[in-house]
Design a protein around this motif. Structure first.
Motif, PDB file in Angstrom:
ATOM      1  N   ARG A   1      -1.695   3.134  -2.056  1.00 38.11           N
ATOM      2  CA  ARG A   1      -2.382   4.307  -1.528  1.00 38.11           C
ATOM      3  C   ARG A   1      -1.435   5.488  -1.368  1.00 38.11           C
ATOM      4  NH1 ARG A   1      -5.521   1.626  -3.268  1.00 38.11           N
ATOM      5  NH2 ARG A   1      -7.494   0.830  -2.414  1.00 38.11           N
TER       6      ARG A   1
ATOM      7  N   GLY B   1      -5.466  10.144  -8.609  1.00 44.01           N
ATOM      8  CA  GLY B   1      -6.451   9.085  -8.506  1.00 44.01           C
ATOM      9  C   GLY B   1      -6.584   8.654  -7.054  1.00 44.01           C
ATOM     10  N   HIS B   2      -6.485   7.356  -6.803  1.00 41.88           N
ATOM     11  CA  HIS B   2      -6.598   6.833  -5.436  1.00 41.88           C
ATOM     12  C   HIS B   2      -5.261   6.810  -4.702  1.00 41.88           C
ATOM     13  CE1 HIS B   2      -5.408   3.363  -7.896  1.00 41.88           C
ATOM     14  NE2 HIS B   2      -4.867   2.872  -6.795  1.00 41.88           N
ATOM     15  N   VAL B   3      -4.202   7.327  -5.364  1.00 47.61           N
ATOM     16  CA  VAL B   3      -2.855   7.322  -4.799  1.00 47.61           C
ATOM     17  C   VAL B   3      -2.447   8.754  -4.438  1.00 47.61           C
ATOM     18  CG1 VAL B   3      -0.422   6.793  -5.241  1.00 47.61           C
ATOM     19  CG2 VAL B   3      -2.221   5.311  -6.174  1.00 47.61           C
ATOM     20  N   THR B   4      -1.751   8.906  -3.318  1.00 47.90           N
ATOM     21  CA  THR B   4      -1.184  10.199  -2.949  1.00 47.90           C
ATOM     22  C   THR B   4       0.328  10.131  -3.093  1.00 47.90           C
ATOM     23  OG1 THR B   4      -2.951  10.680  -1.375  1.00 47.90           O
ATOM     24  CG2 THR B   4      -0.925  11.930  -1.138  1.00 47.90           C
TER      25      THR B   4
ATOM     26  N   PRO C   1      -2.576  14.387  -4.875  1.00 47.77           N
ATOM     27  CA  PRO C   1      -3.499  13.273  -5.134  1.00 47.77           C
ATOM     28  C   PRO C   1      -3.479  12.911  -6.614  1.00 47.77           C
ATOM     29  CG  PRO C   1      -4.575  15.102  -3.971  1.00 47.77           C
ATOM     30  CD  PRO C   1      -3.289  15.624  -4.505  1.00 47.77           C
TER      31      PRO C   1
ATOM     32  N   LEU D   1      -2.770   6.321 -14.493  1.00 41.40           N
ATOM     33  CA  LEU D   1      -3.381   7.288 -13.593  1.00 41.40           C
ATOM     34  C   LEU D   1      -3.244   8.688 -14.189  1.00 41.40           C
ATOM     35  CD1 LEU D   1      -2.739   4.760 -11.754  1.00 41.40           C
ATOM     36  CD2 LEU D   1      -2.782   6.354  -9.847  1.00 41.40           C
TER      37      LEU D   1
ATOM     38  N   ARG E   1       0.833  -1.201   0.000  1.00 40.96           N
ATOM     39  CA  ARG E   1       0.000   0.000   0.000  1.00 40.96           C
ATOM     40  C   ARG E   1       0.869   1.253   0.000  1.00 40.96           C
ATOM     41  NH1 ARG E   1      -5.301  -1.080   0.943  1.00 40.96           N
ATOM     42  NH2 ARG E   1      -5.785   0.898   1.973  1.00 40.96           N
TER      43      ARG E   1
END
Length: 273
Positions: free
Chosen positions: A196, A236-239, A234, A218, A101
């Motif tokens: 993540r 997408g769903h990743v930082t 940020p 992404l 993650r």
């Protein structure tokens, strides 16, 4: 093309058992692992859906002649303090959790660090800082990592280098960076569903992470976000989080402190849940 030659320094056959006492990681390659000998070969061979196979193909890449020559010269001549130790002398695959993650992205293996131990950030001063912090925030089981057989494990995390071979003066050329890019692009693509947080070490790691996240499909903001310590973007769903590289230049001068490193890696762990 398959692996048909022994290790250039030790004579060890690719895919054979790791010699006792080397401290090297288990060899991901097998006698039938295909070898990329050109940039086009890297692009072709990076297109595998299997992470373990990707690691194997990375570990035998010989697409960049200058980097191949340098990594093998260092492994043969050795730093005096490591004269009694065998050197890996090959490209370095990513290591850690297979479904992380948190992903830590660096520049390239150190000539007498990862190029010696076979594991990025292991056995050098930057790694001393990095593993101590990873351990403090709960992303590593031990505060140090000196060789690949020392029992260190990453917890829900993985490490990769943007360029997989140690470059002279820690400076790969743009052509070498671009030739190597399909490896990290594919690795990030395979890992992306579960990721993540991505911690980019230094401006080079930042650029490599942005390129890899874009290559994984992404949507990266435009214009390209600027690197800075603690900067979060940020995607997408990743930082993506920027962090000064734990190089001696930064740690000796106080530009990067243990607390600053803990803040970034702790933030990544929090984002990972």
């Amino acid at each position: 093309m398959t692996v048909d030659l022994p290790h250039p320094i030790t004579g060890q056959l690719f895919g054979s058992p790791v010699p006792p006492g080397t401290g090297w990681p288990e060899d991901p390659a097998a006698p039938g692992t295909p070898v990329a000998r050109t940039a086009a070969g890297v692009r072709r061979l990076a297109a595998t859906p299997d992470l373990a196979e990707l690691d194997a193909r990375v570990s035998v890449c010989s697409a960049c002649p200058r980097l191949v020559r340098w990594r093998e010269d260092v492994a043969r001549d050795k730093r005096a303090s490591f004269a009694d130790q065998p050197y890996w002398g090959r490209p370095i695959a990513g290591w850690g959790a297979a479904d992380p993650r948190v992903l830590v992205v660096g520049l390239a293996p150190a000539a007498n660090g990862g190029n010696r131990t076979g594991r990025v950030f292991t056995g050098d001063s930057s790694g001393d800082w990095l593993f101590a912090s990873l351990h403090r925030v709960g992303l590593a089981t031990q505060p140090t990592s000196v060789h690949a057989g020392d029992g260190q494990r990453l917890v829900g995390a993985r490490m990769v280098a943007t360029v997989r071979c140690a470059p002279p003066a820690n400076k790969p050329t743009p052509d070498e960076r671009d030739a190597c890019a399909p490896w990290i692009n594919r690795e990030v693509g395979l890992l992306a569903p579960g990721l993540r947080a991505v911690v980019a070490l230094g401006a080079y790691g930042w650029d490599g992470a942005l390129r890899a996240l874009a290559g994984a499909g992404l949507e990266v903001p435009r214009p390209k976000p600027r690197f800075g310590h603690g900067v979060e973007v940020p995607i997408g769903h990743v930082t993506l989080i920027g962090c000064y590289h734990p190089s001696q230049h930064n740690t000796f001068t106080g530009r990067l402190t243990p607390a600053m490193l803990d803040d970034v890696l702790g933030r990544a762990r929090a984002l990972a849940g």
